[in-house]
Structure formats: structure tokens, C-alpha cells
Design a protein around this motif. Structure first.
Motif, PDB file in Angstrom:
ATOM      1  N   LEU A 183       4.942   1.827  12.939  1.00 57.07           N
ATOM      2  CA  LEU A 183       4.497   1.530  11.550  1.00 57.07           C
ATOM      3  C   LEU A 183       5.642   2.115  10.583  1.00 57.07           C
ATOM      4  N   VAL A 184       6.329   1.488   9.884  1.00 53.70           N
ATOM      5  CA  VAL A 184       7.379   2.267   9.122  1.00 53.70           C
ATOM      6  C   VAL A 184       7.161   1.914   7.605  1.00 53.70           C
ATOM      7  N   LEU A 185       6.524   3.254   6.929  1.00 53.60           N
ATOM      8  CA  LEU A 185       6.262   2.957   5.642  1.00 53.60           C
ATOM      9  C   LEU A 185       7.483   3.524   4.668  1.00 53.60           C
ATOM     10  N   GLU A 186       7.753   2.673   3.751  1.00 55.92           N
ATOM     11  CA  GLU A 186       9.010   2.948   2.757  1.00 55.92           C
ATOM     12  C   GLU A 186       8.909   4.201   2.353  1.00 55.92           C
ATOM     13  N   ASN A 187      10.048   5.099   2.279  1.00 56.15           N
ATOM     14  CA  ASN A 187      10.151   6.330   1.677  1.00 56.15           C
ATOM     15  C   ASN A 187       9.127   7.391   1.917  1.00 56.15           C
ATOM     16  N   ILE A 188       8.572   7.082   2.918  1.00 50.90           N
ATOM     17  CA  ILE A 188       7.095   7.975   3.386  1.00 50.90           C
ATOM     18  C   ILE A 188       7.575   8.538   4.774  1.00 50.90           C
ATOM     19  N   GLY A 189       7.568   7.573   5.733  1.00 46.48           N
ATOM     20  CA  GLY A 189       7.795   7.953   7.080  1.00 46.48           C
ATOM     21  C   GLY A 189       7.278   7.045   8.329  1.00 46.48           C
TER      22      GLY A 189
ATOM     23  N   LYS B  95      -3.112   9.459  19.961  1.00 43.08           N
ATOM     24  CA  LYS B  95      -3.091  10.124  18.747  1.00 43.08           C
ATOM     25  C   LYS B  95      -1.706   9.558  17.971  1.00 43.08           C
ATOM     26  N   ILE B  96      -2.107   9.390  16.436  1.00 48.34           N
ATOM     27  CA  ILE B  96      -1.153   9.153  15.753  1.00 48.34           C
ATOM     28  C   ILE B  96      -0.152  10.213  15.755  1.00 48.34           C
ATOM     29  N   ARG B  97       1.232   9.905  15.763  1.00 45.89           N
ATOM     30  CA  ARG B  97       2.387  10.890  15.560  1.00 45.89           C
ATOM     31  C   ARG B  97       3.109  10.343  14.357  1.00 45.89           C
ATOM     32  N   PHE B  98       3.474  11.168  13.382  1.00 46.42           N
ATOM     33  CA  PHE B  98       3.929  10.962  12.101  1.00 46.42           C
ATOM     34  C   PHE B  98       5.411  11.543  12.212  1.00 46.42           C
TER      35      PHE B  98
ATOM     36  N   LEU C  82       0.839  -1.230   0.094  1.00 41.40           N
ATOM     37  CA  LEU C  82      -0.056  -0.118   0.201  1.00 41.40           C
ATOM     38  C   LEU C  82       1.037   1.378  -0.096  1.00 41.40           C
ATOM     39  N   GLU C  83       2.137   1.205   0.758  1.00 40.78           N
ATOM     40  CA  GLU C  83       2.909   2.438   0.721  1.00 40.78           C
ATOM     41  C   GLU C  83       3.488   2.639  -0.400  1.00 40.78           C
ATOM     42  N   HIS C  84       3.820   1.629  -1.390  1.00 41.31           N
ATOM     43  CA  HIS C  84       4.289   2.084  -2.542  1.00 41.31           C
ATOM     44  C   HIS C  84       3.401   2.755  -3.478  1.00 41.31           C
ATOM     45  N   TYR C  85       2.016   2.729  -3.488  1.00 46.14           N
ATOM     46  CA  TYR C  85       1.209   3.562  -4.273  1.00 46.14           C
ATOM     47  C   TYR C  85       0.924   4.919  -3.695  1.00 46.14           C
TER      48      TYR C  85
END
Length: 322
Positions: free
Chosen positions: A97-103, A112-115, A3-6
């Protein structure tokens, strides 16, 4: 299905990519930055942020994924919903949760979600090919105001007087004499080893080299050189004198030469540099003088002298003739 790729692909094209059931990834234009302490340069980029309040599905991500994987919108929506549900479950368990090339996404103490964005990819397409780098500091020479004030008061004279600045060029004559003496010493050594014939040949070679150096030298005397009154004759093709014109009053002197041909060579060089150089006659020492420019206005002459001393030669000086 990654999902993170798209999501990453859509961030190049859009400022908002909404993930159904999770939140939205937002981008904002960020100008180029120069870090003054480290001298690091960062090109323009897109700053990524995350807003978990935006949960309404706008259909952008699901439609893009459905078209890429050749499936229906409904099937892809179900897959995306399952994936985001899994992500939220992992976050609830305290995982990062590590999203490649995003954060990175993680829950804080308030739930709360911290990014935390990654900075390894620049999503601004107009900055493609530009990378950050560290530049070596450039040291520029700053001209002090005190020096400028002194240069504005450079004296010009109508009668010869001692110059305050000294040049190394007058010592060229002494260096020539020293070279001749050394050559004579070497000649004596050759005479002992090779005979009188080789000695005479060495002396002639040394004298020829010294003479050549002196002939090609530009002489700047320790005091301004006097000029006699000079006028130029403008001749017609029949060699008849039709007009006499006096030279301008203030000359920026480029040098004085023993032979006229060397003076002419200097004039050609200065003309190629854009100066209106002319031959202004001989001085009391019999040297042929050449100027950069000539002026009738003394203020213009001083201003031009200042520019010549900066860009061409510190030995240039102003000769004023009544």
C-alpha cells in the motif's frame, strides 16, 4: 476521496494522526544532520512512524475531512471506515500500500504492518524552504605547534647582524637595471630603423619608468638598518620648543623609502589600517624609515611583530635602539 491527502495535510500540524480501524501515524522531531562521509547536510525534520496498536478514533481526521468536503461527521466516518477496510483487505492479499508523500505499508511474515516512510517531504514547518545539499569540503591551513614555538623565539638585537630570512624585494634594484638594459637594447633597434632622435626618446622614457619604480619601492635590506639617536620637538603655535620626547625603544619596521613623500604615503596607509605608524628617521643609507608601531616593552613588541608578519607583511622586522 484521497484519504492519504488529508493525512498528509494534518501531519504538518499534529504529531499524531489516527486512522480509524488501521492505526496511527506519528511524527517526532529530528535534529539537523551532517553526513561526514558524503558532506551532505540535512535540515531539521519530522520523522514519521506508524503504530497499528492505536486504533481508537480521536475524531481529528474525520472532523477535518468532513469540514473540508462540506458533509456531516457521520457520513464522513462511514467513508473513512470503508476506505480503511479496503486498505486492510489489500494488505491481507500481500499487496504493498503506497501512500503518496507519506510512505509504504506492507504485511511482514508475522502478519504485522511494516511501515517504510518517504523522505521527499519535510513536515516540520519551521524548516520550510530548507533543503538538503552536499557541501564541498573546506581545507583549512593548520599552523603547527613547532612553527609557533620557533616564532616565539624570534631574536631581537641591539647591534646590526645578519637576518636569517631573505626577501625578493632587494632584487627589485637588479630588476630595474635589467629593465634599463632591455630598454637600451630596444633603443638600439629603433636607432637603426628610426634614427638617433627616436633612440634618445626611448632612452628617456625607459629611464623615467625605472626611476619611478625605484622611487616608489619599499627597500628591505639584508641586515637591520642603523638609526642615529632621534628626538621629536613639540612646538607651540609660536614655534617655541616646549618639550623633547625620546622615541620608544623597539620599532616594528614597515619599510624604508628613498623619498620622504613615499614614506609619508606609507604612514597614511598604515594609519587607515589602524596602526599608530610614525616616521622614525633615516638610516645610514639615507632611506626614510617607517614603522607599524613602537613599544618600550620587548615582549609586547615581539607579540605585535608576530601578528604583523602573519597579517600584513612577512618582511617586517624588529629594530631595537638603546
Amino acid at each position: 476521496m484521497l484519504l492519504e491527502h488529508y493525512i498528509s495535510e494534518l501531519l504538518y500540524r499534529y504529531n499524531c494522526v489516527m486512522v480509524p480501524g488501521l492505526g496511527a501515524f506519528l511524527t517526532q522531531m529530528k535534529s539537523a544532520v551532517i553526513h561526514k562521509t558524503t558532506n551532505a547536510f540535512y535540515p531539521p525534520s519530522k520523522a514519521i512512524s506508524f503504530n497499528e496498536q492505536v486504533v481508537t478514533n480521536d475524531g481529528l481526521l474525520v472532523s477535518y475531512m468532513a469540514d473540508a468536503e462540506k458533509t456531516s461527521y457521520e457520513e464522513m466516518l462511514a467513508k473513512v471506515t470503508d476506505a480503511t477496510a479496503e486498505w486492510k483487505s489489500r494488505l491481507q492479499k500481500g499487496e504493498k500500500l503506497v501512500l503518496e508523500n507519506i510512505g509504504e505499508l506492507k504485511l511482514n511474515d508475522a502478519g504485522k504492518i511494516r511501515f517504510q516512510p518517504h523522505h521527499n517531504i519535510n513536515y516540520l514547518t519551521s524548516s520550510f524552504g530548507l533543503s538538503s545539499f552536499v557541501s564541498v569540503p573546506v581545507n583549512r591551513e593548520v599552523l603547527k605547534e613547532e612553527v609557533e614555538a620557533i616564532e616565539e623565539k624570534i631574536p631581537f638585537v641591539f647591534t646590526p647582524e645578519k637576518r636569517k630570512t631573505r626577501s625578493l624585494r632587494p632584487y627589485l634594484k637588479y630588476a630595474a637595471v635589467g629593465l634599463l638594459a632591455i630598454s637600451l637594447g630596444l633603443t638600439g633597434y629603433r636607432f637603426i630603423n628610426d634614427g638617433l632622435g627616436n633612440q634618445q626618446l626611448a632612452i628617456e622614457e625607459a629611464q623615467e619608468q625605472v626611476t619611478k619604480r625605484i622611487q616608489e619601492a619599499t627597500f628591505f635590506d639584508v641586515e637591520p638598518l642603523e638609526l642615529s639617536a632621534i628626538s621629536l620637538d613639540v612646538l607651540t603655535p609660536k614655534a617655541k620648543i616646549i618639550k623633547k620626547k625620546n622615541l620608544p625603544t623597539h620599532h616594528i619596521v614597515a619599510g624604508a623609502f628613498r623619498f620622504r613623500e613615499n614614506a609619508n604615503k606609507k604612514i597614511r596607509q598604515l594609519k587607515r589600517r589602524g596602526y599608530n605608524s610614525t616616521y622614525i628617521g633615516t638610516n645610514r643609507h639615507g632611506l626614510h624609515m617607517v614603522n607599524y608601531e613602537s613599544y618600550t616593552d620587548v615582549d609586547k613588541a615581539l607579540k605585535a611583530l608576530k601578528a604583523v608578519k602573519r597579517s600584513q607583511s612577512k618582511d617586517a622586522w624588529l629594530l631595537s635602539v638603546k
